[in-house]
Design a protein around this motif. Sequence first.
Motif, PDB file in Angstrom:
ATOM      1  N   SER A   1       0.836  -1.198   0.000  1.00  0.00           N
ATOM      2  CA  SER A   1       0.000   0.000   0.000  1.00  0.00           C
ATOM      3  C   SER A   1       0.869   1.245   0.000  1.00  0.00           C
ATOM      4  N   GLN A   2       0.229   2.387  -0.258  1.00  0.00           N
ATOM      5  CA  GLN A   2       0.948   3.656  -0.207  1.00  0.00           C
ATOM      6  C   GLN A   2       1.422   3.962   1.214  1.00  0.00           C
ATOM      7  N   SER A   3       0.663   3.534   2.205  1.00  0.00           N
ATOM      8  CA  SER A   3       1.099   3.748   3.593  1.00  0.00           C
ATOM      9  C   SER A   3       2.409   3.028   3.864  1.00  0.00           C
ATOM     10  N   ALA A   4       2.533   1.799   3.382  1.00  0.00           N
ATOM     11  CA  ALA A   4       3.784   1.054   3.554  1.00  0.00           C
ATOM     12  C   ALA A   4       4.937   1.780   2.873  1.00  0.00           C
ATOM     13  N   VAL A   5       4.682   2.291   1.673  1.00  0.00           N
ATOM     14  CA  VAL A   5       5.717   3.027   0.939  1.00  0.00           C
ATOM     15  C   VAL A   5       6.115   4.283   1.694  1.00  0.00           C
ATOM     16  N   ASP A   6       5.136   5.045   2.168  1.00  0.00           N
ATOM     17  CA  ASP A   6       5.419   6.311   2.836  1.00  0.00           C
ATOM     18  C   ASP A   6       6.260   6.120   4.094  1.00  0.00           C
ATOM     19  N   PHE A   7       5.862   5.173   4.947  1.00  0.00           N
ATOM     20  CA  PHE A   7       6.599   4.969   6.192  1.00  0.00           C
ATOM     21  C   PHE A   7       7.999   4.409   5.915  1.00  0.00           C
ATOM     22  N   ALA A   8       8.110   3.530   4.916  1.00  0.00           N
ATOM     23  CA  ALA A   8       9.424   2.982   4.575  1.00  0.00           C
ATOM     24  C   ALA A   8      10.332   4.070   4.016  1.00  0.00           C
ATOM     25  N   ALA A   9       9.787   4.911   3.130  1.00  0.00           N
ATOM     26  CA  ALA A   9      10.594   5.975   2.521  1.00  0.00           C
ATOM     27  C   ALA A   9      11.076   6.963   3.572  1.00  0.00           C
ATOM     28  N   GLU A  10      10.200   7.323   4.498  1.00  0.00           N
ATOM     29  CA  GLU A  10      10.578   8.265   5.555  1.00  0.00           C
ATOM     30  C   GLU A  10      11.683   7.685   6.434  1.00  0.00           C
ATOM     31  N   THR A  11      11.552   6.398   6.750  1.00  0.00           N
ATOM     32  CA  THR A  11      12.563   5.746   7.586  1.00  0.00           C
ATOM     33  C   THR A  11      13.916   5.708   6.901  1.00  0.00           C
ATOM     34  N   LEU A  12      13.944   5.341   5.628  1.00  0.00           N
ATOM     35  CA  LEU A  12      15.212   5.279   4.895  1.00  0.00           C
ATOM     36  C   LEU A  12      15.844   6.662   4.792  1.00  0.00           C
ATOM     37  N   GLN A  13      15.009   7.666   4.536  1.00  0.00           N
ATOM     38  CA  GLN A  13      15.531   9.031   4.423  1.00  0.00           C
ATOM     39  C   GLN A  13      16.117   9.509   5.749  1.00  0.00           C
ATOM     40  N   ASN A  14      15.408   9.228   6.826  1.00  0.00           N
ATOM     41  CA  ASN A  14      15.860   9.700   8.138  1.00  0.00           C
ATOM     42  C   ASN A  14      17.137   9.011   8.610  1.00  0.00           C
ATOM     43  N   THR A  15      17.384   7.817   8.098  1.00  0.00           N
ATOM     44  CA  THR A  15      18.574   7.075   8.520  1.00  0.00           C
ATOM     45  C   THR A  15      19.709   7.146   7.494  1.00  0.00           C
ATOM     46  N   GLY A  16      19.504   7.936   6.451  1.00  0.00           N
ATOM     47  CA  GLY A  16      20.566   8.141   5.475  1.00  0.00           C
ATOM     48  C   GLY A  16      20.714   7.029   4.452  1.00  0.00           C
ATOM     49  N   PHE A  17      19.739   6.116   4.386  1.00  0.00           N
ATOM     50  CA  PHE A  17      19.780   5.039   3.401  1.00  0.00           C
ATOM     51  C   PHE A  17      19.001   5.448   2.147  1.00  0.00           C
ATOM     52  N   HIS A  18      19.258   4.740   1.073  1.00  0.00           N
ATOM     53  CA  HIS A  18      18.575   4.999  -0.192  1.00  0.00           C
ATOM     54  C   HIS A  18      17.996   3.693  -0.730  1.00  0.00           C
ATOM     55  N   TRP A  19      17.009   3.813  -1.585  1.00  0.00           N
ATOM     56  CA  TRP A  19      16.459   2.637  -2.253  1.00  0.00           C
ATOM     57  C   TRP A  19      17.523   2.047  -3.164  1.00  0.00           C
ATOM     58  N   ARG A  20      17.845   0.809  -2.961  1.00  0.00           N
ATOM     59  CA  ARG A  20      18.897   0.167  -3.741  1.00  0.00           C
ATOM     60  C   ARG A  20      18.506   0.034  -5.208  1.00  0.00           C
ATOM     61  N   THR A  21      19.469   0.212  -6.075  1.00  0.00           N
ATOM     62  CA  THR A  21      19.215   0.122  -7.515  1.00  0.00           C
ATOM     63  C   THR A  21      19.332  -1.300  -8.041  1.00  0.00           C
ATOM     64  N   ASP A  22      19.813  -2.226  -7.205  1.00  0.00           N
ATOM     65  CA  ASP A  22      20.022  -3.601  -7.674  1.00  0.00           C
ATOM     66  C   ASP A  22      18.929  -4.554  -7.198  1.00  0.00           C
ATOM     67  N   LEU A  23      17.808  -4.011  -6.728  1.00  0.00           N
ATOM     68  CA  LEU A  23      16.671  -4.831  -6.304  1.00  0.00           C
ATOM     69  C   LEU A  23      15.517  -4.640  -7.270  1.00  0.00           C
ATOM     70  N   GLN A  24      14.542  -5.557  -7.204  1.00  0.00           N
ATOM     71  CA  GLN A  24      13.318  -5.411  -8.001  1.00  0.00           C
ATOM     72  C   GLN A  24      12.175  -5.051  -7.054  1.00  0.00           C
ATOM     73  N   TYR A  25      11.389  -4.046  -7.464  1.00  0.00           N
ATOM     74  CA  TYR A  25      10.331  -3.509  -6.608  1.00  0.00           C
ATOM     75  C   TYR A  25       8.965  -3.802  -7.206  1.00  0.00           C
ATOM     76  N   PHE A  26       8.004  -4.111  -6.304  1.00  0.00           N
ATOM     77  CA  PHE A  26       6.656  -4.501  -6.720  1.00  0.00           C
ATOM     78  C   PHE A  26       5.616  -3.860  -5.804  1.00  0.00           C
ATOM     79  N   THR A  27       4.434  -3.622  -6.361  1.00  0.00           N
ATOM     80  CA  THR A  27       3.254  -3.278  -5.570  1.00  0.00           C
ATOM     81  C   THR A  27       2.064  -4.033  -6.151  1.00  0.00           C
ATOM     82  N   VAL A  28       0.938  -3.990  -5.427  1.00  0.00           N
ATOM     83  CA  VAL A  28      -0.248  -4.707  -5.905  1.00  0.00           C
ATOM     84  C   VAL A  28      -1.138  -3.844  -6.779  1.00  0.00           C
ATOM     85  N   GLY A  29      -0.862  -2.532  -6.896  1.00  0.00           N
ATOM     86  CA  GLY A  29      -1.742  -1.672  -7.683  1.00  0.00           C
ATOM     87  C   GLY A  29      -0.983  -0.578  -8.408  1.00  0.00           C
ATOM     88  N   GLN A  30      -1.623  -0.025  -9.432  1.00  0.00           N
ATOM     89  CA  GLN A  30      -0.983   0.985 -10.276  1.00  0.00           C
ATOM     90  C   GLN A  30      -0.673   2.275  -9.519  1.00  0.00           C
TER      91      GLN A  30
END
Length: 249
Positions: A60-89
Amino acid sequence: MAVLVTRPAEKGIQLVDMLNKSGVAALHLPFFNITAGRELNDLPNKFNQLKPNDYVVAVSQSAVDFAAETLQNTGFHWRTDLQYFTVGQQTALHFASLSEQPVHYPFLSENSEGMLALAQMQNLKGKNVLLLRGNSGRELFPQQVLARGGDIDILECYQRQPIDYDNVEQTSICKRAGIQTIVVTSGELLNTLIQFVPENEYDWLRSCQLVVVSTRIENMARKFGWTDIVVSPKADNNTLLQTILTLTS
């Protein structure tokens, strides 16, 4: 026709606003508040443990939002060598905008069944899948990942905190407002709705038209006794709006 929207958080507020602006009276009765999950601090470490080409799935978008905020706050970035999926457009577009990575999603069926039908999900031998979701959810996807040879790691990105209402009073308000259509976007919300409404009001509840987002939820509703059920082609608010407007035309 007056519409009751049970979708929680901002999505529910947005849909009510869209309906009202389109001339359809709508009320918002969310059963949950969405708050930060208890396992978010583990997210950076979970990301580091994934191998190249492993999968990250956000429900869900909620999962994305909380995950993105956590990564940003801890100085991490979304890895470019992984594959990302969601259940909806819509969640995929949101995920892609925050992560700046390609995000896959099922085009025809925006649910767990659609996700499992994707070509990338057929043979998961040796694949690690990190599932970003709330404090509860369907177990079909995790079970199938294991059955197809993969490993699944579920991380709680957000919690659904029940909202305390006077159910008799709220049901009375809905009836006085002329609610004839109820929007339900998950099986969990449907079960909560049934438990929330007093049993002596079940005849009224079953007389309401139900707008759902999958045949799975439709089948659940029919078992309870609903007969007037409309399945929206997709779960995003724009599609739900069009589905409801079609009912009023």
